[in-house]
Structure formats: C-alpha cells, structure tokens
Design an enzyme around this catalytic site. Structure first.
Site, PDB file in Angstrom:
ATOM      1  N   GLU A 363      53.414  55.930  46.716  1.00 37.48           N
ATOM      2  CA  GLU A 363      54.558  56.857  46.785  1.00 37.48           C
ATOM      3  C   GLU A 363      55.146  57.223  45.427  1.00 37.48           C
ATOM      4  O   GLU A 363      56.361  57.201  45.239  1.00 37.48           O
ATOM      5  CB  GLU A 363      55.654  56.255  47.674  1.00 37.48           C
ATOM      6  CG  GLU A 363      55.161  55.932  49.073  1.00 37.48           C
ATOM      7  CD  GLU A 363      56.224  55.312  49.980  1.00 37.48           C
ATOM      8  OE1 GLU A 363      57.312  54.955  49.484  1.00 37.48           O
ATOM      9  OE2 GLU A 363      55.942  55.178  51.180  1.00 37.48           O
ATOM     10  N   GLU A 468      49.183  53.735  57.752  1.00 35.67           N
ATOM     11  CA  GLU A 468      50.567  53.746  58.234  1.00 35.67           C
ATOM     12  C   GLU A 468      50.811  54.786  59.314  1.00 35.67           C
ATOM     13  O   GLU A 468      51.843  55.453  59.328  1.00 35.67           O
ATOM     14  CB  GLU A 468      51.528  53.957  57.049  1.00 35.67           C
ATOM     15  CG  GLU A 468      51.274  52.959  55.939  1.00 35.67           C
ATOM     16  CD  GLU A 468      52.312  52.996  54.829  1.00 35.67           C
ATOM     17  OE1 GLU A 468      53.429  53.464  55.068  1.00 35.67           O
ATOM     18  OE2 GLU A 468      51.985  52.527  53.719  1.00 35.67           O
TER      19      GLU A 468
HETATM   20  C1  XIL Z   1      58.109  49.341  55.571  1.00 34.79           C
HETATM   21  C2  XIL Z   1      58.008  48.156  56.520  1.00 34.79           C
HETATM   22  O1  XIL Z   1      57.378  48.595  57.702  1.00 34.79           O
HETATM   23  C3  XIL Z   1      59.395  47.616  56.829  1.00 34.79           C
HETATM   24  O2  XIL Z   1      59.303  46.416  57.604  1.00 34.79           O
HETATM   25  C4  XIL Z   1      60.138  47.329  55.531  1.00 34.79           C
HETATM   26  O3  XIL Z   1      61.461  46.912  55.807  1.00 34.79           O
HETATM   27  C5  XIL Z   1      60.166  48.574  54.659  1.00 34.79           C
HETATM   28  O4  XIL Z   1      58.839  49.007  54.417  1.00 34.79           O
HETATM   29  N1  XIL Z   1      55.816  53.296  53.259  1.00 34.79           N
HETATM   30  C6  XIL Z   1      55.120  52.161  52.938  1.00 34.79           C
HETATM   31  C7  XIL Z   1      55.354  50.919  53.715  1.00 34.79           C
HETATM   32  O5  XIL Z   1      54.235  52.226  52.086  1.00 34.79           O
HETATM   33  O6  XIL Z   1      55.185  49.785  52.924  1.00 34.79           O
HETATM   34  C8  XIL Z   1      56.727  50.887  54.336  1.00 34.79           C
HETATM   35  O7  XIL Z   1      56.806  49.729  55.170  1.00 34.79           O
HETATM   36  C9  XIL Z   1      56.958  52.158  55.119  1.00 34.79           C
HETATM   37  C10 XIL Z   1      56.885  53.369  54.217  1.00 34.79           C
END
Ligand code: XIL
Length: 696
Positions: A363, A468
C-alpha cells in the site's frame, strides 16, 4: 511491544483496572497502564456500561459530573477539560504514542446486539475513529465503526452502527486516530439499535457439519491456488482448522507477521547502542500459526514487510524516541536492510520452504496517486520502495516470489501510478508479482478487475495474486444471493483469464467466516460464524461446476417515484467518500430546507441517492443544485465507470435546475446517482425527483 499482544494485554488490564478500582487495588496497578494527570481532572472512576431505567444497556457520557466511564487505551493521559461542545466539559486524550492509543469504553453488555454510537470529536489529526475490539474464540478483532474527517478546530459529529456478534467477549468500544494528535471527545453515546436481545436469549453458535462441502482447492487445482487469511483462533479450533485444510492450500497470517507483531520494543531498547541500526525481532505470536501451516503442508504468503500501517512509529526515530528527531536516510536504510535480512533469515532457518511469496511493500501508493507520505518515505526518500525490493532480492531465498500488494489497484488512475513506480523495480529484476487486494464491493465490474490484472502482468512481466478478497454484502433485497452471484461471475472471469494465459497464480480470501472478518459488519466472506456455507461459497464452486444459484423469489421492485425535498424527518441521501451531509435552513430552493454536502476531500465526494430499484428501466431525474464551484455534475456510481449524466454551469451562484434521462443498467447489483463538482466546494441540493421515464 507488539500491538496485538499489547492491545490484548491492555484490554485485560483495563478491565482489571475497572474491577481493581472496585475492589480497592493499589494505585500502582493502574499507574502501569495509561498515565493519569492532576487530581481534579483524573479519570479514575470507571464503571461498567450504565443501564437505563428499563434495564437496557446504554453508555451516555458527557463528561459532566464526578464519575466517568472512560479508560485510557495505551499510554494516554485522560483529562476532563472545560472546552466541550457548548462550553460544557469534554475529555482530552493526550500523550498518544501509537495510532490505536485513545480511550476505551467497556461494552460487554452489548454482546449479540445491534448498536448505534454517536460522539462529538475534535482533533488536529485528519481522521479520527470510533472502533470496536472484541475476542471471538480467543482471537481479537479490531473493527472501525465510523471514521470522521477531523483536522479542524471544531467538534465533528460521528455517527455509526455495528452488529456485535453473540459470541464476542471482552468487548471494548474505543476512540483512536491515524496520527498521534490529541483527541477531544464529548457527548459519547452507545445504545441498542432496535430491539434489545437479552444475554440469556443469545445462543452460542454451534458449528454445522462441513464434511459434505465441495473442496475449493480441489475444484481449482488446474487454475490457481486457493488461499485464506488465518489467525490463532483458527488454528486452535478443530472445526475451523479442518475447514481451512479441506478448502485451501495457501494461507496468509492476517496480522502476526506484520512489523508491529514481530518487532520487540523492549528488547530493542534494552541495549540502544547495540540495536540502534537493528531492530530486535520476536516471532513468538506467529509461531502457533506457522507450526500449524507447516504441519498441514500449506504454503504461506508472507505479509508484510514494509508498510505505513501496523508498524510502530518509534522505529523511525533516531533514538527510537518519538519525542526526538526522525532517523536520517542512512540510518533508516540500514534498519530496513537489517529488518528484511533478519525476517528472511529467521523464516528460512525455522521454516525452510514454507513461504512461497512475500508482500515486500504494501500500500505505498496514495489513493489520489503519487507516493503515500509514510514515515518510510519521509525518512529514506522516494526511492524507499526500490531499496526495499533490492534488499529483499538480496536476502530472500531464490524460490520466494517478491510482491507489491495494494488495494483499489484495479482502478485505472491508481494502477497508472503503481505501474510507474514498479517499472524500474521490475526492470531491475527485483519484482516477481503484483498482489491485487480484493476489498471490493459488488459494484466493481469483474471485467474491469481482470483488465487491470492483465495490464500488470503484461506491462511488468510479473505474476498476479488476488489477495485479501472480501466482497461487501450488497444492501439489496436478495443480498446473500446477489453476493453469491457476484462471486460466481468474478470467479468465472478469473477462470477465463487463466485459460487465456494470464498468469493468475493464487486467489486468497481475507478470512474464513463473516464473524472473524475485520469487516464483520459487511459480511464479506464465504462462511457464516457457525461455518455454514453462504451462497458466496456456492458461487465460487459453481463457477467451476456450471451449476446455478437458486434466486430467491422477491417482491416486484418498487418503481414508485422518489421525491426528496429535505422537508420531512427522514432523508434518502447518503454520503459518498469523506463527504458529510446535513439538512440546513440557511438555503433552500423551495420550502425551508435543503441538503448541504460539505467536508468534501476529493472531487468525487458528494451525496448519493440509491436508484437500484430502477434497474433495467429508463428514468428521468431532476434536482436543484447551488454551489460556488463553476460547474456541478450528477453522475452514476458503477465502480470503475462513473458516467456523468448531466454537467451544468453553476457559476451564477444561484439555484440551477439539473435534468436528465438515464437507462439504468440491468447488469449491476446496486447503483446510485450522486452529486459532485470539479473541486471540493460545498454543494446545496434541493427537490430531487427520480421517476420512470414513461410516467412523465
Ligand atoms: C487488517 C486485519 O485484517 C485487521 O485484523 C487489522 O486490525 C488491520 O489490518 N490491507 C492489508 C491487511 O494489507 O494487512 C489489512 O489487514 C487490511 C488492509
């Protein structure tokens, strides 16, 4: 200190503090967590969620009176000060040393209920949130309830709603903010939304029989790996872990390999001189998941090394002290190199061959393009991404693929910036793949997603992982079915792409069940909390088998005209992006009120009206718009294509009539009309009419 461990331990300590105060524990205990300031402003008296007379739980805290419900979260200092809304008292939250530091409100009494929260919040930081934390099966989740755009010196109202799972424990509602600025809080309320479900009426979810489910990893074995994000609760529960094993062959640790989970602050600070350029790492919290993955023959996507979030701020400071100077480029480059080297060395020594890919940088591109202004960038400079990949190539075992991973990476504008940044890295031979995060809604066209996927593969000559994946349940009458049909469509598109030779190697879901999801309110996953398979799961399987989901029979869509003049008590418009909406009396085209759209951070931020009911029909629409911007637009929200339906000159500064006709597409799940301008100026809107064209 690790965030998860710390939050978990803090949460327990806060409750201990609460009980402790009631049982007369020594002040030493409470002093070890959250510092409290001078006597008369101390927020020491804590009490559990207050009950209204009817026995229905509610929190109603305006910081007047002598006893308060607030508990410090992290290192914060809480003080009552006289600068609240309308000259009342407010809570000042200072000494925040991490973004999640703030104030906690104990909220166990809301278990199994829908709640609404409301607060007046002020902070110099740009975004402040009301969030919720709880444990399900021993795993802590942290979710946003509502995020508001702060950053000015006035109080902003935050309104949000949340469904608290029936099996949640240690429930805490908290206030936090992206930056370390002080936060001021007033009139905080949390109440039951709708009918209260008493604790004894909340059944513990039982797990359903999962043995007959078709296996995704088997169905998809000719195409790509099927992955899922896990957490410790999954590996410690046999029902969860056997479902993961039967469905998936690749896993990602949802949190426990992130910098805040593996950097050991205490050990690093214990010998500052020795550790100035090398953070001490501790992988204890990841061990259970890694051992389990290794024992099951899984492959792991390592997530993630260099990221702006879930990375302690103190690592960017010269003496690891956030009150001191930021570290310079040379020092930060050395810390980065050592960090990357140490993570790979540890993984290779302890779990050789387990990892197949790592998200090296996560990101790094800002939503509006350009580089996100993270502390990595501020300390090292614009080439930090390139440097990270060069270090990763130097230290990663040869069979590990190096990935750049980002969200909204299917959107054209953002994709352009991502490719621009990655091109030299790919040319240097330091990039193997792009991870396209799939935090999307059903309005993102699968074709658009695939087109972007193909472009990364072709322009950068890399492989693609969809990472994700969690697709928000749409707000439609047949929500579960629509979500399922969308999954079927998306995965059919993935299969076609793969058949056409696009190097899509792996698709991973961001969690196993809706209840365990970081966005549990959006119900974005394949399984419910009791492990029952949703239409989303069958949609993914039917993309292979060719079967069809059974559409529920629904009442005919309501095709009656929409007439919104902002005079009544309930209104149809919802905010788009960061915009805020309010019905005002200082302007109106007709009657006494109009809608003010303000707080716009981007030109596409605005106010939206849902027109999904009119799918497949031609509509006529009209509305009055007044703005200081030279032009304004009414556009349609289909993610990735946002057609401008009417653009008018508004430079007169008077009310201007906007009119048009539009054939609402049939092949979308949800669609809205929205008001925007070319800049971020406020917009007034009045007298919106939307109706079937043939009725006019
Ligand atoms: C999120 C997790 O799912 C949560 O449990 C945590 O509190 C915050 O992070 N992008 C990413 C992930 O790359 O690592 C993130 O995961 C969601 C957004």
């Amino acid at each position: 200190m690790k965030r998860n461990a710390l939050q978990q331990c803090f949460c327990r300590t806060a409750i201990f503090l609460l009980l402790g105060c009631m049982t007369g524990c020594s002040s030493q205990n409470s002093a070890s967590e959250g510092t409290l300031s001078s006597e008369d402003t101390l927020v020491t008296e804590v009490a559990p969620v207050s009950e209204s007379v009817s026995g229905i739980p509610a929190i109603n805290e305006n910081f007047e009176g002598d006893s308060h419900l607030a508990i410090p979260r992290g290192d914060t200092v809480l003080e009552i000060i006289p600068d609240g809304v309308n000259n009342s008292n407010a809570l000042k939250i200072s000494n925040r040393t991490d973004s999640w530091n703030g104030v906690n409100f104990e909220a166990d009494a809301f278990r199994g209920n829908s709640i609404k929260v409301n607060a007046a919040i002020k902070s110099a930081g740009p975004a402040t949130r009301i969030s919720i934390q709880y444990d399900v099966d021993g795993n802590t989740t942290y979710n946003w309830i509502v995020s508001v755009a702060t950053g000015s010196d006035s109080f902003i109202t935050a309104n949000g709603a949340y469904d608290v799972p029936g099996n949640a424990e240690n429930i805490i509602i908290y206030i936090e903010g992206d930056t370390l600025d002080d936060i001021f809080l007033d009139n905080f309320t949390a109440e039951i939304d709708g009918t209260y479900i008493a604790p004894d009426a909340i059944a513990a979810p039982a797990s359903v029989d999962i043995s007959a489910y078709p296996s995704l990893k088997n169905l998809y074995e000719d195409y790509f790996h099927m992955g899922v994000a896990i957490n410790p609760a999954i590996v410690s529960n046999e029902n969860f872990s056997s479902l993961v094993c039967s469905q998936f062959d690749s896993i990602t640790l949802e949190n426990n390999l992130k910098p805040e989970s593996i950097i050991d602050k205490e050990a690093t600070l214990a010998d500052l001189d020795a550790n100035r350029s090398q953070l001490v790492l501790d992988f204890t919290t990841a061990k259970a998941e890694l051992d389990w993955a290794a024992s099951q023959g899984m492959t792991i996507r390592g997530h993630t090394l260099i990221w702006h979030s879930q990375t302690p701020n103190w690592i960017f400071y010269k003496d690891y002290d956030i009150n001191g100077e930021l570290a310079d480029r040379t020092l930060m480059l050395t810390r980065m190199e050592n960090y990357i080297k140490d993570v790979f060395a540890w993984a290779d020594t302890n779990y050789p061959g387990l990892f197949s890919a790592w998200d090296i940088v996560n990101e790094a591109i800002a939503d509006n393009g350009g580089l996100r202004d993270s502390l990595w960038r501020q300390t090292i400079g614009d080439d930090y991404i390139e440097q990270a990949f060069a270090f990763a190539r130097k230290y990663a075992p040869a069979d590990i693929e190096l990935f750049y991973n980002d969200y909204n990476s299917y959107q054209g504008l953002k994709q352009g910036y991502i490719i621009e940044v990655l091109e030299p890295i790919a040319a240097a031979g330091n990039l193997d793949g792009v991870g396209m995060q799939g935090h999307i809604s059903t309005s993102v066209k699968p074709e658009l997603f695939i087109k972007a996927l193909e472009k990364y593969a072709n322009q950068l000559n890399v492989v693609i992982h969809v990472t994700e994946l969690d697709i928000v349940m749409p707000n439609t009458p047949a929500a579960e079915y629509d979500q399922g049909a969308y999954h079927q469509n998306l995965f059919s598109t993935f299969i076609e792409a793969k058949k056409a030779g696009i190097p899509l190697e792996s698709v991973s879901f961001w969690g196993l069940t809706d209840t365990l999801s970081w966005k549990s309110n959006d119900k974005p996953l394949l399984f419910r909390g009791d492990l029952s398979a949703k239409p989303a799961f069958y949609g993914v399987t039917y993309a292979i088998t060719g079967e069809s989901l059974e559409a529920p029979s629904l009442p005919e869509a309501d095709l009656s005209p929409i007439e919104e003049d902002f005079e009544g008590s309930s209104h149809l418009a919802v905010p788009r992006g960061d915009a805020s909406l309010k019905v005002v009396t200082d302007e109106s085209q007709n009657g006494e009120h109009s809608l003010l759209i303000y707080n716009r951070k981007e030109n596409w931020n605005g106010g939206m009206i849902d027109i999904t009911n009119f799918k497949g029909h031609t509509i006529t629409f009209s509305a009055y718009v007044k703005t200081a911007s030279p032009t304004a637009k009414i556009s349609a929200n289909i993610d990735g294509v946002w057609p401008n339906l009417v653009v008018n000159d508004t430079s007169s500064g008077d009310w201007v009539l906007f009119e048009g006709t539009y054939l609402v597409p049939d092949d979308v799940i949800a669609i809205e009309l929205y008001f925007e301008t070319e800049d971020t100026t406020d917009i007034y809107v009045d007298n919106i009419t939307i109706k079937l064209a043939d009725e006019s």
